[in-house]
Each structure stands twice: as C-alpha cells, then as structure tokens.
Design a protein around this motif. Structure first.
Motif, PDB file in Angstrom:
ATOM      1  N   VAL A 123       0.831  -1.199   0.000  1.00 56.59           N
ATOM      2  CA  VAL A 123       0.000   0.000   0.000  1.00 56.59           C
ATOM      3  C   VAL A 123       0.870   1.255   0.000  1.00 56.59           C
ATOM      4  O   VAL A 123       0.607   2.204  -0.751  1.00 56.59           O
ATOM      5  N   ARG A 124       1.904   1.255   0.808  1.00 56.49           N
ATOM      6  CA  ARG A 124       2.781   2.434   0.852  1.00 56.49           C
ATOM      7  C   ARG A 124       3.477   2.650  -0.488  1.00 56.49           C
ATOM      8  O   ARG A 124       3.620   3.785  -0.963  1.00 56.49           O
ATOM      9  N   TRP A 125       3.897   1.569  -1.125  1.00 52.90           N
ATOM     10  CA  TRP A 125       4.563   1.654  -2.435  1.00 52.90           C
ATOM     11  C   TRP A 125       3.612   2.251  -3.463  1.00 52.90           C
ATOM     12  O   TRP A 125       3.975   3.143  -4.227  1.00 52.90           O
ATOM     13  N   ALA A 126       2.374   1.752  -3.486  1.00 54.28           N
ATOM     14  CA  ALA A 126       1.395   2.237  -4.460  1.00 54.28           C
ATOM     15  C   ALA A 126       1.025   3.687  -4.178  1.00 54.28           C
ATOM     16  O   ALA A 126       0.922   4.510  -5.100  1.00 54.28           O
ATOM     17  N   ARG A 127       0.835   4.014  -2.920  1.00 53.44           N
ATOM     18  CA  ARG A 127       0.453   5.383  -2.556  1.00 53.44           C
ATOM     19  C   ARG A 127       1.516   6.384  -2.985  1.00 53.44           C
ATOM     20  O   ARG A 127       1.198   7.468  -3.491  1.00 53.44           O
TER      21      ARG A 127
ATOM     22  N   GLY B  45       1.053   7.223  -6.653  1.00 54.20           N
ATOM     23  CA  GLY B  45      -0.254   7.648  -7.131  1.00 54.20           C
ATOM     24  C   GLY B  45      -1.087   6.535  -7.708  1.00 54.20           C
ATOM     25  O   GLY B  45      -1.946   6.774  -8.563  1.00 54.20           O
ATOM     26  N   LEU B  46      -0.851   5.298  -7.241  1.00 50.80           N
ATOM     27  CA  LEU B  46      -1.586   4.138  -7.759  1.00 50.80           C
ATOM     28  C   LEU B  46      -2.644   3.671  -6.771  1.00 50.80           C
ATOM     29  O   LEU B  46      -2.522   3.877  -5.559  1.00 50.80           O
ATOM     30  N   GLY B  47      -3.655   3.014  -7.284  1.00 48.56           N
ATOM     31  CA  GLY B  47      -4.629   2.358  -6.434  1.00 48.56           C
ATOM     32  C   GLY B  47      -4.192   0.941  -6.112  1.00 48.56           C
ATOM     33  O   GLY B  47      -3.323   0.369  -6.774  1.00 48.56           O
ATOM     34  N   VAL B  48      -4.796   0.369  -5.060  1.00 45.91           N
ATOM     35  CA  VAL B  48      -4.530  -1.011  -4.655  1.00 45.91           C
ATOM     36  C   VAL B  48      -5.846  -1.776  -4.669  1.00 45.91           C
ATOM     37  O   VAL B  48      -6.839  -1.321  -4.099  1.00 45.91           O
TER      38      VAL B  48
END
Length: 458
Positions: free
Chosen positions: A66-70, A73-76
């Motif tokens: 989640v931290r990587w995606a956030r 600017g990506l959704g999970v």
C-alpha cells in the motif's frame, strides 16, 4: 475517468524492484505467466490489467504494498477467492491467498482466520468441537470477504449477519498503517459492510455458534408450478419462527454436464430451508410446502452443520458470472406477481437465478458495522459470457426494478455489481451510514488508494 485512474493508466514503465525489496512474498510483472493463476478466482468474467501483483504473506507485505502504491499515485485492489464482479485495471493487485491461518479456540468459541481462508476450511475445523461458523450460502467463499460485505447466510434469521459475529480484525489502512481493531473503533465498524473502502483485512476473529446438526436442504419443483409455489411460500414464510430461515428461487438450469439429471435443461423452482430444531419439528414446519406441488427432487433431511452447502446448492466450478440485487422492506402477493411477470418461467432470460430471501430476524437487531439490513432481499445471478455481456446488466436490473415498490433503497454489498454502483454510487448503505463511512474512509485513506472510489464513496 478519475484523476487516480488516469495516472495509474500511464504507469506501464513502473519499476517493481523497490517493491520486491520491501516485501517477503513474490512480486510479478503484469506479463509474467504466474499472474493468471495468482489472480484467477471463481468468477471468470473480470478482466484484470494490473501494473503488478504481490503475493502477500503477512500484514507487513500488505502494508508495504500500500505504501509503495500510494507513493506512486496508484490504487490497490485485493483478490482472494475471486467471487467479485469487478475488473482491476491500472492498479497494484495484492493477492491474499497466502494468508492462510485458521485456528479454532473452542474455549472461547472463536476462530481466527487469514484473509485467504474460505469458509469450507473453517467449517471443517470447527465441526469436531460441535461448533459452526455463520456462513453464506456457499462455503467456497472467503470468510473475510463475506463478513466485510455484511454476510447473508442460510440461517440469518437465527444467527444474524456474518458481520455481527466479527470480534477483532487486523487491518491495513490506505496510508499503509497496520491496526488491530475491535468494537468501539470507528475503523472496526467501517470494515463491516464497507468492504475494502477503509482498509484491507489481513486477519479476522469471528465468533462461532454451537451447532452440530440442522434440518434442511432443498426441494425442487417444476417451473410450471412457480405461481402456486411462490405464492404459498409467501404465506408460509410469514408464520415461521426465527429458528427457520428460507428462501426461494427460479432457476434456469443449463443443459450441460454438472447439472443434476432430473433438473438438467429445465426451469425449476428451488425452495431452500434451514430449520434449527429436531427432525419431527422440522417435518411439521415444512409439511405445508411439500403439499403445494409434487417435488422433482427433495433433499431436506437432518444434516451435519458442515453440510450447509446443501441448502442453496451453489456451484463450485469457476464460471463467468454477474450478480445484482437489493433489499426489500416487505413481501406481499403483489411482490410475487411482479416477480413472476418479469422473471417467471414463461420468459427466456439470460439469467440463472432469480431469488427471494428472508434476511430479517436476528439480522435486524444487529448493531455492528455499516451493512444495510432489511427483512427480505432479491438477487439475480447471470452468466457473463461475452455474447451476453451487453444485455445481462439491463435484464438483471430490470428484474430488480420491477420490485421497486417494495425496495428498502439499498443493495447488499456482496451483491453490488460495477454497473449497479455506476448507476447508484454508494447504493450499499443508507444515507446516514454512507456519510459515516465516507468520513472514516477520508481519514484512513486520504489519497483514495483503496476501494472507496469503486464503491462510490469518493
């Protein structure tokens, strides 16, 4: 297209090396051959186009993902058993299949399960202790997904929603924070009926019930008897105590291997019943319905609690499917007439199941979560094969809309299709609960990384 979706769609060059260093589980590029098997589930209709896939092994992996995606600017999106209708494109998919802890504590009558555990495994583990889980119509679904969607099961009038039996959760928020939550925490309530809008459940502790056997199963009648059987059911169910939960469906059985020979290729009426009491009592309770018409198949008997799948007889083989539905405030003979007019056996429809369920009793007294509640529900299940994809949603919504006069105005979260939520964002909750849930989501997922947009909360 939302800003998040626009940014995510342009990330084909995303570098996954940092993510691989941050997690213990496997990480795949979208084109890796392992991806298809990893994200495949029961429903074959969704088409996923992720920027990457993580096979999470623990809460740390989920939080790091989640931290990587956030940060990018990506959704999970989360997949486990794959029963949902939603396609995930331009997002990071986190697979929770490896989160497989399943421990039963008979002293406290609870079980703690990982997000990848299906009800079938928990039911099997609980049975030797004379305990059972408050399951759905099929034990092939995941415990976590069922409960975070509210959880309507075949004994709902006695035991309530699945979400009412949740006692604790380990949750990863949209900021990548791992939290342990219990009743009294606003995130706890938001997760029960809120699906993955406010967080991703890693583990869940649920209360079990004392149950070894029940009197139940299925009775199938010929489609020609649908008017008589459905109208009789309407009167019969109104006099039942909460020890009996029942539902009824019009089934259009496919003419193919796997369908029971007496039912294959036929339109039939499927009466489902689960009675919690001795056989002699169950026989008396069910006798009025057995007299309405001549059954084609009657499987109702004293069954072990672990045989709960025998009530609804849901399929277990993967298939492309689509579902919609809604809660109903009441059930009259006019309700039955309206349903028969649009979905009766006289029509050739691209649907498999059109059902009416009792969803009241103990479920109406539940206090946990934001899951919608009402005394009845209507549901439609259809095959979502390519040649029908353009018409199935219109047909399904048309059937539900025919019962608008009795609508409670909400849709069970586990029945909410993408098309349903596109037409009615936030349809899974009352106005008050939607406002309350949206406020929690804004705090726990300020950058809209999780499922709030998909569910109509952002």
């Amino acid at each position: 297209m939302t800003e998040l979706a626009t940014r995510a769609a342009t990330t084909s060059d995303v570098e996954l090396a940092d993510l691989r260093r941050a997690v213990t589980g496997p990480v795949w590029d979208p084109g890796d051959v392992e991806v298809v098997a990893e994200i495949a589930g029961f429903n074959l209709a969704p088409v996923h186009e992720p920027v990457g896939v993580v096979g999470a092994t623990d809460a740390h992996d989920v939080a790091a993902s989640v931290r990587w995606a956030r940060a990018r600017g990506l959704g999970v999106a989360v997949v486990a058993t794959g029963h949902a209708d939603f396609s995930h494109r331009g997002t990071l998919i986190v697979s929770t299949k490896r989160l497989d802890r399943c421990e039963v504590d008979p002293a406290t009558r609870t079980a703690t399960v990982g997000a990848g555990v299906k009800w079938a495994r928990l039911v099997e583990a609980a049975a030797p202790h004379g305990l059972a889980g408050v399951t759905g119509s099929s034990t092939d679904v995941g415990v976590v997904g069922f409960c975070t969607g509210g959880g309507i099961g075949p004994m709902i009038r006695r035991f309530g929603l699945g979400s009412d039996r949740v006692r604790a959760m380990q949750v990863v928020t949209g900021e990548g924070e791992v939290r342990e939550v219990r009743a009294g925490d606003e995130l706890f309530d938001a997760m029960l009926g809120g699906k993955d809008a406010a967080g991703i459940v890693v583990e869940m502790t649920v209360e079990l019930v004392e149950l070894s056997t029940f009197y139940g199963g299925a009775i199938f009648f010929d489609g020609a008897d649908a008017p008589a059987v459905l109208h009789a059911w309407r009167d019969w169910q109104a006099g039942l105590t909460e020890n009996t939960t029942t539902s009824i469906a019009i089934l259009r059985m496919p003419d193919m291997d796997g369908a029971p020979p007496p039912l294959r290729g036929r339109t039939v009426v499927h009466l489902r019943v689960a009675h919690l009491g001795p056989e002699i009592e169950g026989l008396e309770v069910l006798s009025p319905m057995r007299r309405v018409a001549t059954p084609i198949v009657d499987t109702v008997d004293v069954l072990p609690a672990a045989a709960v799948d025998a009530v609804h007889c849901d399929p277990t083989d993967p298939m492309p499917s689509w579902i919609t539905g809604g809660f109903l405030d009441g059930m009259t003979h006019a309700t039955i007439d309206a349903l028969l007019e649009v979905a009766g056996p006289q029509h050739e429809l691209p649907v498999i199941v059109v059902e009416l369920r009792q969803t009241g009793g103990a479920a109406l007294r539940g206090r946990q979560g934001v899951a919608a509640r009402a005394p009845f529900s209507v549901g439609v299940v259809a095959p979502m094969v390519p040649e029908l994809a353009g018409i199935v949603p219109a047909v399904g919504h048309g059937i539900v809309d025919a019962l608008a006069a009795w609508s409670a105005g909400t849709v069970p979260a586990n029945y909410a299709s993408p098309q349903t939520l596109a037409a009615r964002p936030g349809a899974c909750w009352s106005d008050a609960d939607r406002e309350r849930l949206a406020a929690v989501v804004a705090r726990t997922d300020p950058d809209a990384v999780l499922g709030g947009r998909r569910l109509g909360l952002r």
